[in-house]
Motif scaffolding. Sequence first.
Motif, PDB file in Angstrom:
ATOM      1  N   GLY A  90       0.818  -1.208   0.000  1.00  0.00           N
ATOM      2  CA  GLY A  90       0.000   0.000   0.000  1.00  0.00           C
ATOM      3  C   GLY A  90       0.851   1.257   0.000  1.00  0.00           C
ATOM      4  N   ARG A  91       0.420   2.230   0.773  1.00  0.00           N
ATOM      5  CA  ARG A  91       1.104   3.528   0.799  1.00  0.00           C
ATOM      6  C   ARG A  91       2.195   3.524   1.871  1.00  0.00           C
ATOM      7  NH1 ARG A  91      -1.784   9.392   0.774  1.00  0.00           N
ATOM      8  NH2 ARG A  91       0.144  10.551   0.621  1.00  0.00           N
ATOM      9  N   MET A  92       3.422   3.341   1.441  1.00  0.00           N
ATOM     10  CA  MET A  92       4.550   3.304   2.363  1.00  0.00           C
ATOM     11  C   MET A  92       5.299   4.633   2.422  1.00  0.00           C
ATOM     12  SD  MET A  92       6.144  -0.441   1.593  1.00  0.00           S
ATOM     13  CE  MET A  92       7.317  -0.376   2.934  1.00  0.00           C
ATOM     14  N   ILE A  93       5.132   5.464   1.411  1.00  0.00           N
ATOM     15  CA  ILE A  93       5.817   6.758   1.369  1.00  0.00           C
ATOM     16  C   ILE A  93       4.762   7.837   1.574  1.00  0.00           C
ATOM     17  CG2 ILE A  93       7.134   8.362  -0.050  1.00  0.00           C
ATOM     18  CD1 ILE A  93       8.334   5.962  -1.505  1.00  0.00           C
ATOM     19  N   ASN A  94       4.789   8.457   2.733  1.00  0.00           N
ATOM     20  CA  ASN A  94       3.831   9.531   3.027  1.00  0.00           C
ATOM     21  C   ASN A  94       4.444  10.872   2.658  1.00  0.00           C
ATOM     22  OD1 ASN A  94       1.749   7.916   4.107  1.00  0.00           O
ATOM     23  ND2 ASN A  94       2.931   7.696   5.991  1.00  0.00           N
ATOM     24  N   THR A  95       3.808  11.547   1.730  1.00  0.00           N
ATOM     25  CA  THR A  95       4.299  12.842   1.280  1.00  0.00           C
ATOM     26  C   THR A  95       3.154  13.659   0.712  1.00  0.00           C
ATOM     27  OG1 THR A  95       5.842  13.958  -0.215  1.00  0.00           O
ATOM     28  CG2 THR A  95       4.941  11.878  -0.962  1.00  0.00           C
ATOM     29  N   ARG A  96       3.266  14.965   0.875  1.00  0.00           N
ATOM     30  CA  ARG A  96       2.243  15.860   0.311  1.00  0.00           C
ATOM     31  C   ARG A  96       2.539  16.213  -1.136  1.00  0.00           C
ATOM     32  NH1 ARG A  96       2.209  20.238   4.954  1.00  0.00           N
ATOM     33  NH2 ARG A  96       4.387  19.823   4.647  1.00  0.00           N
ATOM     34  N   ARG A  97       3.799  16.120  -1.535  1.00  0.00           N
ATOM     35  CA  ARG A  97       4.134  16.446  -2.918  1.00  0.00           C
ATOM     36  C   ARG A  97       4.553  15.188  -3.670  1.00  0.00           C
ATOM     37  NH1 ARG A  97       9.781  19.559  -2.854  1.00  0.00           N
ATOM     38  NH2 ARG A  97       9.538  18.949  -4.999  1.00  0.00           N
ATOM     39  N   PRO A  98       4.500  15.223  -4.986  1.00  0.00           N
ATOM     40  CA  PRO A  98       4.880  14.033  -5.761  1.00  0.00           C
ATOM     41  C   PRO A  98       6.334  13.656  -5.520  1.00  0.00           C
ATOM     42  CG  PRO A  98       3.794  15.655  -7.164  1.00  0.00           C
ATOM     43  CD  PRO A  98       4.027  16.309  -5.841  1.00  0.00           C
ATOM     44  N   PRO A  99       6.621  12.367  -5.418  1.00  0.00           N
ATOM     45  CA  PRO A  99       8.014  11.944  -5.232  1.00  0.00           C
ATOM     46  C   PRO A  99       8.803  12.154  -6.510  1.00  0.00           C
ATOM     47  CG  PRO A  99       6.616  10.038  -5.542  1.00  0.00           C
ATOM     48  CD  PRO A  99       5.711  11.231  -5.484  1.00  0.00           C
ATOM     49  N   TRP A 100      10.088  12.388  -6.347  1.00  0.00           N
ATOM     50  CA  TRP A 100      10.988  12.529  -7.495  1.00  0.00           C
ATOM     51  C   TRP A 100      12.197  11.658  -7.247  1.00  0.00           C
ATOM     52  CZ3 TRP A 100      16.004  14.105  -8.332  1.00  0.00           C
ATOM     53  CH2 TRP A 100      16.349  14.274  -9.675  1.00  0.00           C
ATOM     54  N   VAL A 101      12.456  10.727  -8.171  1.00  0.00           N
ATOM     55  CA  VAL A 101      13.555   9.775  -8.014  1.00  0.00           C
ATOM     56  C   VAL A 101      14.803  10.310  -8.695  1.00  0.00           C
ATOM     57  CG1 VAL A 101      14.348   7.452  -8.600  1.00  0.00           C
ATOM     58  CG2 VAL A 101      12.016   7.807  -7.819  1.00  0.00           C
ATOM     59  N   GLY A 102      15.896  10.269  -7.972  1.00  0.00           N
ATOM     60  CA  GLY A 102      17.175  10.719  -8.511  1.00  0.00           C
ATOM     61  C   GLY A 102      17.850   9.634  -9.339  1.00  0.00           C
ATOM     62  N   VAL A 103      19.104   9.855  -9.663  1.00  0.00           N
ATOM     63  CA  VAL A 103      19.886   8.927 -10.475  1.00  0.00           C
ATOM     64  C   VAL A 103      20.082   7.616  -9.708  1.00  0.00           C
ATOM     65  CG1 VAL A 103      22.118   8.563 -11.590  1.00  0.00           C
ATOM     66  CG2 VAL A 103      21.073  10.834 -11.595  1.00  0.00           C
ATOM     67  N   PRO A 104      19.749   6.487 -10.338  1.00  0.00           N
ATOM     68  CA  PRO A 104      19.926   5.213  -9.635  1.00  0.00           C
ATOM     69  C   PRO A 104      21.395   4.779  -9.589  1.00  0.00           C
ATOM     70  CG  PRO A 104      19.067   4.832 -11.838  1.00  0.00           C
ATOM     71  CD  PRO A 104      19.122   6.318 -11.638  1.00  0.00           C
ATOM     72  N   HIS A 105      21.751   4.093  -8.516  1.00  0.00           N
ATOM     73  CA  HIS A 105      23.069   3.482  -8.372  1.00  0.00           C
ATOM     74  C   HIS A 105      22.882   1.994  -8.664  1.00  0.00           C
ATOM     75  CE1 HIS A 105      24.699   7.133  -6.622  1.00  0.00           C
ATOM     76  NE2 HIS A 105      23.541   7.231  -6.002  1.00  0.00           N
ATOM     77  N   VAL A 106      23.533   1.502  -9.707  1.00  0.00           N
ATOM     78  CA  VAL A 106      23.279   0.154 -10.212  1.00  0.00           C
ATOM     79  C   VAL A 106      24.505  -0.740 -10.009  1.00  0.00           C
ATOM     80  CG1 VAL A 106      22.612  -1.181 -12.256  1.00  0.00           C
ATOM     81  CG2 VAL A 106      21.742   1.131 -11.956  1.00  0.00           C
ATOM     82  N   LYS A 107      24.266  -1.950  -9.521  1.00  0.00           N
ATOM     83  CA  LYS A 107      25.305  -2.980  -9.379  1.00  0.00           C
ATOM     84  C   LYS A 107      24.786  -4.245 -10.046  1.00  0.00           C
ATOM     85  CE  LYS A 107      28.053  -0.638  -6.732  1.00  0.00           C
ATOM     86  NZ  LYS A 107      29.307  -0.151  -7.201  1.00  0.00           N
ATOM     87  N   GLN A 108      25.694  -5.038 -10.582  1.00  0.00           N
ATOM     88  CA  GLN A 108      25.329  -6.313 -11.189  1.00  0.00           C
ATOM     89  C   GLN A 108      26.077  -7.407 -10.428  1.00  0.00           C
ATOM     90  OE1 GLN A 108      26.229  -6.688 -15.379  1.00  0.00           O
ATOM     91  NE2 GLN A 108      24.624  -8.202 -15.639  1.00  0.00           N
ATOM     92  N   PRO A 109      25.433  -7.993  -9.386  1.00  0.00           N
ATOM     93  CA  PRO A 109      26.127  -8.991  -8.570  1.00  0.00           C
ATOM     94  C   PRO A 109      26.455 -10.271  -9.338  1.00  0.00           C
ATOM     95  CG  PRO A 109      23.826  -8.857  -7.947  1.00  0.00           C
ATOM     96  CD  PRO A 109      24.078  -7.761  -8.937  1.00  0.00           C
ATOM     97  N   ARG A 110      25.663 -10.567 -10.349  1.00  0.00           N
ATOM     98  CA  ARG A 110      25.916 -11.727 -11.208  1.00  0.00           C
ATOM     99  C   ARG A 110      25.211 -11.493 -12.532  1.00  0.00           C
ATOM    100  NH1 ARG A 110      21.461 -14.798 -11.791  1.00  0.00           N
ATOM    101  NH2 ARG A 110      19.882 -14.704 -10.173  1.00  0.00           N
ATOM    102  N   ASP A 111      25.576 -12.261 -13.531  1.00  0.00           N
ATOM    103  CA  ASP A 111      24.941 -12.134 -14.834  1.00  0.00           C
ATOM    104  C   ASP A 111      23.454 -12.457 -14.694  1.00  0.00           C
ATOM    105  OD1 ASP A 111      24.843 -11.673 -17.596  1.00  0.00           O
ATOM    106  OD2 ASP A 111      24.985 -13.826 -18.009  1.00  0.00           O
ATOM    107  N   GLY A 112      22.611 -11.597 -15.213  1.00  0.00           N
ATOM    108  CA  GLY A 112      21.173 -11.816 -15.154  1.00  0.00           C
ATOM    109  C   GLY A 112      20.497 -11.243 -13.933  1.00  0.00           C
ATOM    110  N   ALA A 113      21.232 -10.502 -13.110  1.00  0.00           N
ATOM    111  CA  ALA A 113      20.653  -9.880 -11.918  1.00  0.00           C
ATOM    112  C   ALA A 113      21.206  -8.472 -11.762  1.00  0.00           C
ATOM    113  CB  ALA A 113      20.958 -10.694 -10.671  1.00  0.00           C
ATOM    114  N   ILE A 114      20.331  -7.560 -11.389  1.00  0.00           N
ATOM    115  CA  ILE A 114      20.717  -6.165 -11.167  1.00  0.00           C
ATOM    116  C   ILE A 114      20.126  -5.724  -9.837  1.00  0.00           C
ATOM    117  CG2 ILE A 114      20.361  -3.786 -11.921  1.00  0.00           C
ATOM    118  CD1 ILE A 114      20.242  -4.858 -14.752  1.00  0.00           C
ATOM    119  N   GLU A 115      20.930  -5.038  -9.047  1.00  0.00           N
ATOM    120  CA  GLU A 115      20.444  -4.427  -7.819  1.00  0.00           C
ATOM    121  C   GLU A 115      20.690  -2.937  -7.927  1.00  0.00           C
ATOM    122  OE1 GLU A 115      22.554  -6.550  -4.794  1.00  0.00           O
ATOM    123  OE2 GLU A 115      21.213  -8.282  -4.954  1.00  0.00           O
TER     124      GLU A 115
END
Length: 148
Positions: A90-115
């Motif tokens: 459900g609603r886990m992020i309580n905010t009055r304004r729309p959320p804005w997502v910044g630049v993601p930090h990406v790691k590839q622990p193994r082939d075929g998986a991304i965190e």
Amino acid sequence: MTSHPRLSVSPTSEPPYDDEHRDEPGPQTQGSLALDPRPLVWGPRGALPDERKLRHLAQALAEVLSGRRPPETVADRLTERAYRELVRAGRMINTRRPPWVGVPHVKQPRDGAIEMCALVNCGERHHVLALRLERRGVQWLCTDFETA
């Protein structure tokens, strides 16, 4: 000898009408983000996904978790288990304004998986959103997520 003017067809300068492209699905829009209706597919085995598409997915999930987007709009980008968890969360992020997502930090622990993790700016308070995606065939699906 008289020359006649040549007539050639020039492209129209007007945009197409709405009914001229019925076979092409438009983007799903809800709130601030338009999601590409095509599945998340990236290159050959071992290729990392496009950072922009990952950010769009994180943005869409942040909007779902803040109650600004229905979960159905991202159902095709999550596994069944992850989708059930998203609906149950459900609603886990309580905010009055729309959320804005910044630049993601990406790691590839193994082939075929991304965190990845990204900072979600909600105005007065920030949250962190973490996602795990796994390759299923040529498509990447979110298998798990966490927010704090």
